[in-house]
Write an enzyme that holds these catalytic residues in place. Structure first.
Site, short mmCIF file in Angstrom:
data_model
loop_
_atom_site.label_atom_id
_atom_site.label_comp_id
_atom_site.label_asym_id
_atom_site.label_seq_id
_atom_site.Cartn_x
_atom_site.Cartn_y
_atom_site.Cartn_z
N ASN A 34 3.15 -8.77 -3.03
CA ASN A 34 1.78 -8.31 -2.81
C ASN A 34 1.49 -8.29 -1.30
OD1 ASN A 34 0.47 -10.97 -2.00
ND2 ASN A 34 1.37 -11.52 -3.97
N HIS A 35 0.31 -7.84 -0.93
CA HIS A 35 -0.01 -7.60 0.48
C HIS A 35 -0.49 -8.83 1.24
CE1 HIS A 35 0.56 -3.32 0.60
NE2 HIS A 35 -0.23 -3.13 -0.44
#
Ligand code: CTP
Ligand code: CA
Length: 236
Positions: A34-35
């Site tokens: 994920n970011h």
């Protein structure tokens, strides 16, 4: 204060912060990620250290220098993060779950690199739920109120949907998780990797207890202000 010295209102308080984002391996060369940058968790560690806390970071794939004075445990996957937090939280007064933990992980990890084969369909990757570390920590503490940590803080990133605003979803999440504080990040604005942040702090009933906008360090101090206020209420 007037002297310009930081207020040591967390002197000796043991703060455990999870930060970063987990990676779930598909095969030896690929993962689901994920970011999350880890910057907000890092800011919380810096802020807590400045206020006199003893800080342990459970860091999921964070490429930032360890804040001087903090202990650091590196993890990769949600399962590793869950195990590290379960171990470390016994020695913590405050748990802050700032990490973005994968909700799903590949049911099996392929030992060999998955190959594409001409004429064959793309493979499906079956996923399994990961443990909810925040919810698990709240449940363990509520079963035995003497169990550490005394105070549990979660984060929630929401975009909202056609039917519900991001704020309403965050209030529901606060009630579902049961953490003492839930820091709500409105993702409609897009904050991943940014240096500043705007959050609303909710209690376990989903009600507002504060709002902070500014640098991630400023937000971290705003969250810790609420932690300090609540620690005053929680019996030692
Ligand atoms: N969290 C956790 N363990 C997980 C997933 C999330 O401890 N397996 C924690 C996060 O660290 C964060 C909080 O739960 O503090 C909320 O995470 P979020 O992803 O917003 O909530 P979820 O319950 O996973 O719900 P959803 O992603 O479906 O909105
Ligand atoms: Ca999630």
């Amino acid at each position: 204060d007037a002297s310009g010295a930081p207020v040591r209102d967390l002197q000796g308080v043991r703060v455990l912060v999870s930060a970063g984002g987990t990676r779930e391996e598909i095969d030896p060369v690929r993962y689901i990620a994920n970011h999350s940058s880890g910057k907000q968790g890092w800011a919380l560690a810096h802020a807590a250290l400045a206020r006199g806390a003893q800080v342990t970071l459970v860091a999921a794939n964070v490429e930032l220098e360890t804040p001087p004075g903090a202990e650091r445990v590196d993890v990769r996957s949600a399962a590793e993060l869950a195990a590290a937090v379960a171990e470390q939280r016994e020695q913590a007064d405050v748990l802050v779950m700032a990490a973005a933990v994968a909700d799903f992980t590949p049911t099996t990890r392929s030992a060999a690199k998955i190959k594409k084969v001409d004429g064959q369909d793309a493979p499906a990757i079956p996923l399994t739920r990961t443990p909810d570390v925040l919810r698990g920590s709240v449940l363990a503490r509520n079963e035995d109120p003497g169990t550490a940590p005394r105070l549990i803080v979660g984060f929630a990133a929401e975009t909202g949907s056609e039917h519900e605003s991001s704020l309403e979803l965050a209030r529901q999440k606060a009630r579902r998780k049961g953490a003492d504080l839930l820091v709500f990040n409105d993702l409609t604005a897009g904050v991943f990797g940014a240096d500043s942040n705007s959050v609303r702090i909710l209690d376990a009933a989903g009600a507002d207890v504060g709002e902070v906008t500014g640098s991630k360090l400023h937000v971290a101090h705003g969250v810790l202000d609420q932690v300090v206020a609540l620690l005053g209420d929680v019996p030692l």
